[in-house]
Design a protein around this motif. Structure first.
Motif, PDB file in Angstrom:
ATOM      1  N   ALA A 165       0.847  -1.196   0.000  1.00 59.67           N
ATOM      2  CA  ALA A 165       0.000   0.000   0.000  1.00 59.67           C
ATOM      3  C   ALA A 165       0.880   1.243   0.000  1.00 59.67           C
ATOM      4  CB  ALA A 165      -0.900   0.008   1.235  1.00 59.67           C
ATOM      5  N   ASP A 166       0.618   2.140  -0.949  1.00 62.38           N
ATOM      6  CA  ASP A 166       1.241   3.464  -0.966  1.00 62.38           C
ATOM      7  C   ASP A 166       0.158   4.426  -0.519  1.00 62.38           C
ATOM      8  OD1 ASP A 166       3.592   2.512  -1.843  1.00 62.38           O
ATOM      9  OD2 ASP A 166       3.360   3.152  -3.925  1.00 62.38           O
ATOM     10  N   THR A 167       0.294   4.933   0.687  1.00 65.73           N
ATOM     11  CA  THR A 167      -0.815   5.675   1.260  1.00 65.73           C
ATOM     12  C   THR A 167      -0.306   6.854   2.080  1.00 65.73           C
ATOM     13  OG1 THR A 167      -2.824   5.405   2.572  1.00 65.73           O
ATOM     14  CG2 THR A 167      -0.933   4.092   3.261  1.00 65.73           C
ATOM     15  N   THR A 168      -1.198   7.500   2.798  1.00 68.81           N
ATOM     16  CA  THR A 168      -0.808   8.611   3.655  1.00 68.81           C
ATOM     17  C   THR A 168      -0.744   8.122   5.105  1.00 68.81           C
ATOM     18  OG1 THR A 168      -3.127   9.207   3.822  1.00 68.81           O
ATOM     19  CG2 THR A 168      -1.807  10.370   2.161  1.00 68.81           C
ATOM     20  N   VAL A 169      -0.056   8.885   5.940  1.00 71.72           N
ATOM     21  CA  VAL A 169      -0.022   8.524   7.361  1.00 71.72           C
ATOM     22  C   VAL A 169      -1.324   8.994   8.001  1.00 71.72           C
ATOM     23  CG1 VAL A 169       1.220   8.767   9.538  1.00 71.72           C
ATOM     24  CG2 VAL A 169       2.486   8.793   7.373  1.00 71.72           C
ATOM     25  N   GLN A 170      -1.587  10.313   7.912  1.00 69.73           N
ATOM     26  CA  GLN A 170      -2.847  10.848   8.427  1.00 69.73           C
ATOM     27  C   GLN A 170      -3.932  10.669   7.353  1.00 69.73           C
ATOM     28  OE1 GLN A 170      -1.879  14.978   9.041  1.00 69.73           O
ATOM     29  NE2 GLN A 170      -0.817  14.571  10.972  1.00 69.73           N
ATOM     30  N   PRO A 193      -0.481  15.278   5.167  1.00 72.48           N
ATOM     31  CA  PRO A 193      -0.797  13.914   5.640  1.00 72.48           C
ATOM     32  C   PRO A 193       0.388  12.961   5.686  1.00 72.48           C
ATOM     33  CG  PRO A 193      -1.547  14.218   3.382  1.00 72.48           C
ATOM     34  CD  PRO A 193      -1.029  15.549   3.828  1.00 72.48           C
ATOM     35  N   GLY A 194       1.538  13.364   5.129  1.00 73.19           N
ATOM     36  CA  GLY A 194       2.705  12.473   5.134  1.00 73.19           C
ATOM     37  C   GLY A 194       2.512  11.310   4.176  1.00 73.19           C
ATOM     38  N   PHE A 195       3.482  10.402   4.182  1.00 75.07           N
ATOM     39  CA  PHE A 195       3.335   9.228   3.311  1.00 75.07           C
ATOM     40  C   PHE A 195       3.750   7.953   4.044  1.00 75.07           C
ATOM     41  CE2 PHE A 195       7.718   8.185   2.398  1.00 75.07           C
ATOM     42  CZ  PHE A 195       8.403   9.384   2.513  1.00 75.07           C
ATOM     43  N   ALA A 196       3.150   6.871   3.614  1.00 74.17           N
ATOM     44  CA  ALA A 196       3.453   5.557   4.192  1.00 74.17           C
ATOM     45  C   ALA A 196       3.473   4.515   3.076  1.00 74.17           C
ATOM     46  CB  ALA A 196       2.397   5.183   5.229  1.00 74.17           C
ATOM     47  N   HIS A 197       4.581   3.795   2.974  1.00 73.88           N
ATOM     48  CA  HIS A 197       4.648   2.652   2.077  1.00 73.88           C
ATOM     49  C   HIS A 197       4.684   1.410   2.963  1.00 73.88           C
ATOM     50  CE1 HIS A 197       5.545   5.476  -1.085  1.00 73.88           C
ATOM     51  NE2 HIS A 197       6.597   5.905  -0.418  1.00 73.88           N
ATOM     52  N   VAL A 198       3.712   0.550   2.801  1.00 77.44           N
ATOM     53  CA  VAL A 198       3.640  -0.662   3.628  1.00 77.44           C
ATOM     54  C   VAL A 198       3.678  -1.869   2.710  1.00 77.44           C
ATOM     55  CG1 VAL A 198       2.340  -1.918   5.384  1.00 77.44           C
ATOM     56  CG2 VAL A 198       2.176   0.577   5.268  1.00 77.44           C
ATOM     57  N   ARG A 199       4.480  -2.840   3.082  1.00 75.28           N
ATOM     58  CA  ARG A 199       4.582  -4.067   2.284  1.00 75.28           C
ATOM     59  C   ARG A 199       4.432  -5.248   3.238  1.00 75.28           C
ATOM     60  NH1 ARG A 199       7.139  -5.901  -2.552  1.00 75.28           N
ATOM     61  NH2 ARG A 199       8.089  -7.949  -2.284  1.00 75.28           N
ATOM     62  N   VAL A 246       7.999   2.099   5.234  1.00 76.83           N
ATOM     63  CA  VAL A 246       8.837   3.291   5.067  1.00 76.83           C
ATOM     64  C   VAL A 246       7.879   4.478   5.005  1.00 76.83           C
ATOM     65  CG1 VAL A 246      10.440   4.529   3.554  1.00 76.83           C
ATOM     66  CG2 VAL A 246      10.671   2.055   3.837  1.00 76.83           C
ATOM     67  N   GLY A 247       8.101   5.469   5.875  1.00 75.18           N
ATOM     68  CA  GLY A 247       7.209   6.625   5.832  1.00 75.18           C
ATOM     69  C   GLY A 247       7.555   7.676   6.860  1.00 75.18           C
ATOM     70  N   THR A 248       6.756   8.744   6.857  1.00 76.83           N
ATOM     71  CA  THR A 248       7.007   9.894   7.735  1.00 76.83           C
ATOM     72  C   THR A 248       6.142   9.812   8.994  1.00 76.83           C
ATOM     73  OG1 THR A 248       5.381  11.070   6.405  1.00 76.83           O
ATOM     74  CG2 THR A 248       7.701  11.438   5.858  1.00 76.83           C
ATOM     75  N   GLN A 249       6.312  10.800   9.866  1.00 77.18           N
ATOM     76  CA  GLN A 249       5.421  11.021  11.021  1.00 77.18           C
ATOM     77  C   GLN A 249       5.262   9.803  11.927  1.00 77.18           C
ATOM     78  OE1 GLN A 249       1.713  12.743   9.754  1.00 77.18           O
ATOM     79  NE2 GLN A 249       2.712  14.170   8.375  1.00 77.18           N
ATOM     80  N   GLY A 250       6.326   9.071  12.112  1.00 76.72           N
ATOM     81  CA  GLY A 250       6.278   7.967  13.083  1.00 76.72           C
ATOM     82  C   GLY A 250       5.557   6.727  12.599  1.00 76.72           C
ATOM     83  N   VAL A 251       5.151   6.682  11.318  1.00 72.86           N
ATOM     84  CA  VAL A 251       4.363   5.533  10.851  1.00 72.86           C
ATOM     85  C   VAL A 251       5.171   4.232  10.897  1.00 72.86           C
ATOM     86  CG1 VAL A 251       4.876   5.696   8.359  1.00 72.86           C
ATOM     87  CG2 VAL A 251       2.651   4.836   9.120  1.00 72.86           C
ATOM     88  N   ALA A 252       6.511   4.342  10.839  1.00 76.98           N
ATOM     89  CA  ALA A 252       7.330   3.123  10.857  1.00 76.98           C
ATOM     90  C   ALA A 252       7.116   2.325  12.143  1.00 76.98           C
ATOM     91  CB  ALA A 252       8.808   3.473  10.687  1.00 76.98           C
ATOM     92  N   LYS A 253       6.719   3.022  13.211  1.00 75.69           N
ATOM     93  CA  LYS A 253       6.497   2.325  14.491  1.00 75.69           C
ATOM     94  C   LYS A 253       5.274   1.402  14.401  1.00 75.69           C
ATOM     95  CE  LYS A 253       7.778   1.838  18.867  1.00 75.69           C
ATOM     96  NZ  LYS A 253       8.667   0.709  19.161  1.00 75.69           N
ATOM     97  N   HIS A 254       4.435   1.601  13.360  1.00 75.94           N
ATOM     98  CA  HIS A 254       3.319   0.663  13.140  1.00 75.94           C
ATOM     99  C   HIS A 254       3.837  -0.750  12.850  1.00 75.94           C
ATOM    100  CE1 HIS A 254      -0.255   3.492  12.329  1.00 75.94           C
ATOM    101  NE2 HIS A 254       0.711   4.202  12.884  1.00 75.94           N
ATOM    102  N   PRO A 292      -2.729   2.098   7.842  1.00 72.73           N
ATOM    103  CA  PRO A 292      -1.890   1.748   6.685  1.00 72.73           C
ATOM    104  C   PRO A 292      -1.554   0.257   6.609  1.00 72.73           C
ATOM    105  CG  PRO A 292      -1.089   3.768   7.692  1.00 72.73           C
ATOM    106  CD  PRO A 292      -2.210   3.281   8.564  1.00 72.73           C
ATOM    107  N   VAL A 293      -1.382  -0.383   7.755  1.00 74.83           N
ATOM    108  CA  VAL A 293      -1.080  -1.826   7.756  1.00 74.83           C
ATOM    109  C   VAL A 293      -2.293  -2.607   7.264  1.00 74.83           C
ATOM    110  CG1 VAL A 293      -0.557  -3.818   9.242  1.00 74.83           C
ATOM    111  CG2 VAL A 293       0.666  -1.638   9.575  1.00 74.83           C
ATOM    112  N   GLN A 294      -3.480  -2.176   7.671  1.00 79.65           N
ATOM    113  CA  GLN A 294      -4.692  -2.866   7.221  1.00 79.65           C
ATOM    114  C   GLN A 294      -4.943  -2.624   5.730  1.00 79.65           C
ATOM    115  OE1 GLN A 294      -7.344  -1.264  10.288  1.00 79.65           O
ATOM    116  NE2 GLN A 294      -7.548  -3.336  11.111  1.00 79.65           N
ATOM    117  N   GLN A 295      -4.555  -1.438   5.247  1.00 83.15           N
ATOM    118  CA  GLN A 295      -4.702  -1.188   3.800  1.00 83.15           C
ATOM    119  C   GLN A 295      -3.845  -2.183   3.005  1.00 83.15           C
ATOM    120  OE1 GLN A 295      -4.381   2.928   2.489  1.00 83.15           O
ATOM    121  NE2 GLN A 295      -4.870   3.629   4.549  1.00 83.15           N
ATOM    122  N   ALA A 296      -2.623  -2.443   3.480  1.00 79.59           N
ATOM    123  CA  ALA A 296      -1.757  -3.418   2.794  1.00 79.59           C
ATOM    124  C   ALA A 296      -2.343  -4.827   2.911  1.00 79.59           C
ATOM    125  CB  ALA A 296      -0.348  -3.362   3.368  1.00 79.59           C
TER     126      ALA A 296
END
Ligand SMILES: Cc1cc2nc3c(=O)[nH]c(=O)nc-3n(C[C@H](O)[C@H](O)[C@H](O)COP(=O)(O)OP(=O)(O)OC[C@H]3O[C@@H](n4cnc5c(N)ncnc54)[C@H](O)[C@@H]3O)c2cc1C
Length: 267
Positions: free
Chosen positions: A179-184, A191-197, A213-221, A255-259
């Motif tokens: 998923a290539d998505t936003t954090v917020q 909204p930042g960005f989040a790439h989840v695989r 890989v992403g901004t705004q702390g999303v990696a901690k997901h 974002p994890v659920q989107q992936a």
């Protein structure tokens, strides 16, 4: 970033390039030479197989391997990547000798193979288990997933479990949910960005690994993915998880659920 699949390592490459960093890959370091007339503070050249790069400061990040020569010479059996072989109680193959931390091999919960993971998280846990057992108590180490997190400027990078390549080497047939998505929530101002695989097992949908890989702390997901891996969840289960949502934190689908939804479509 060899511990990521190339698709996500490329995002880190992009983040570095966006910062004005030149990334030179597949280039072999030959020598570090002081500039003529230079010296300790006068700069110099990094010499590679493709030429010389002037440098004021050189930082070497060359990986880690266990320093187990002394153990090997003493006849202590070794395991993955030269790390000391231990049982679940951190006992080595030599009576009365215990090992924990970076020098010791660990059990990988997904591949079911011994591996070597040089991380403070693992060193603390294996040290605790060794200490309890040495003190006459009883404790076992439950293994690792290889969960790790780091950052490049404002871009965070998290990984856990097996990459696609590692999963295939371990004999799994895989499907990927990316998923290539936003954090917020997407309509927020920044909204930042989040790439989840997510790497899942073909057929069962069992989760095998994940990378973010992403901004705004999303990696901690990545800890959500690690917890799911620990308990053998499938991508179907991930979609059902009751995760939190408010626009400043994530979209209504995490974002994890989107992936996971993408993985489900691929299954
Ligand atoms: C730059 C850097 C950043 C890191 N960041 C993270 C992070 O963000 N998250 C994370 O989880 N992990 C991180 N790590 C990894 C983490 O620091 C290690 O996994 C952890 O410190 C390992 O603990 P240890 O006790 O096994 O080994 P060490 O911390 O290396 O301790 C071993 C000790 O043994 C001593 N020693 C060695 N040989 C002998 C000898 N012959 N006699 C007596 N003493 C000896 C050494 O001097 C040292 O004090 C990082 C590591 C580095 C280098």
């Amino acid at each position: 970033m060899g511990t990521l699949d190339p698709e996500l390592a490329d995002r880190v490459h992009d983040a570095l390039t966006a910062k004005g960093v030149t990334v030179r890959l597949g280039e072999e370091l030959r020598a570090l030479e002081p500039a003529s007339g230079g010296g300790e503070s006068g700069g110099g050249n990094v010499v590679t197989d493709r030429g010389a790069v002037p440098a004021d400061l050189v930082v070497l990040g060359m990986g880690v391997r266990p320093n187990t020569d002394r153990a090997r010479e003493a006849g202590v059996p070794l395991s993955a990547r030269g790390a000391i072989a231990v049982d679940r109680r951190q006992r080595t193959g030599s009576d009365g000798v215990w090992a924990a931390g970076d020098c010791a091999a660990v059990h990988h919960r997904v591949s079911q193979q011994p591996t070597h993971v040089a991380l403070g998280t693992v060193a603390n846990k294996t040290g605790r288990v060794a200490g309890i057992n040495l003190g006459g108590g009883y404790a076992t180490f439950k293994g690792v997933l290889g969960t790790a997190i780091t950052k490049v400027c404002e871009v965070g990078i998290g990984r856990t479990g097996l990459t696609s390549r590692e999963a295939e080497e371990a004999g799994f047939e895989t499907v990927v949910g990316a998923a290539d998505t936003t954090v917020q929530a997407g309509y927020m101002r920044a909204p930042g960005f989040a790439h989840v695989r997510l790497v899942c097992e073909q057929g069962t949908g069992r989760l095998l690994g994940g990378q973010i890989v992403g901004t705004q702390g999303v990696a901690k997901h990545i800890d959500t993915v690690a917890t799911a891996l620990w308990t053998d969840l499938t991508c179907h289960d991930l979609i059902d998880l009751d995760l939190s949502y408010a626009p400043p934190f994530s979209s209504v689908w995490d974002p994890v659920q989107q992936a996971a939804r993408v993985a489900l479509r691929a299954l």
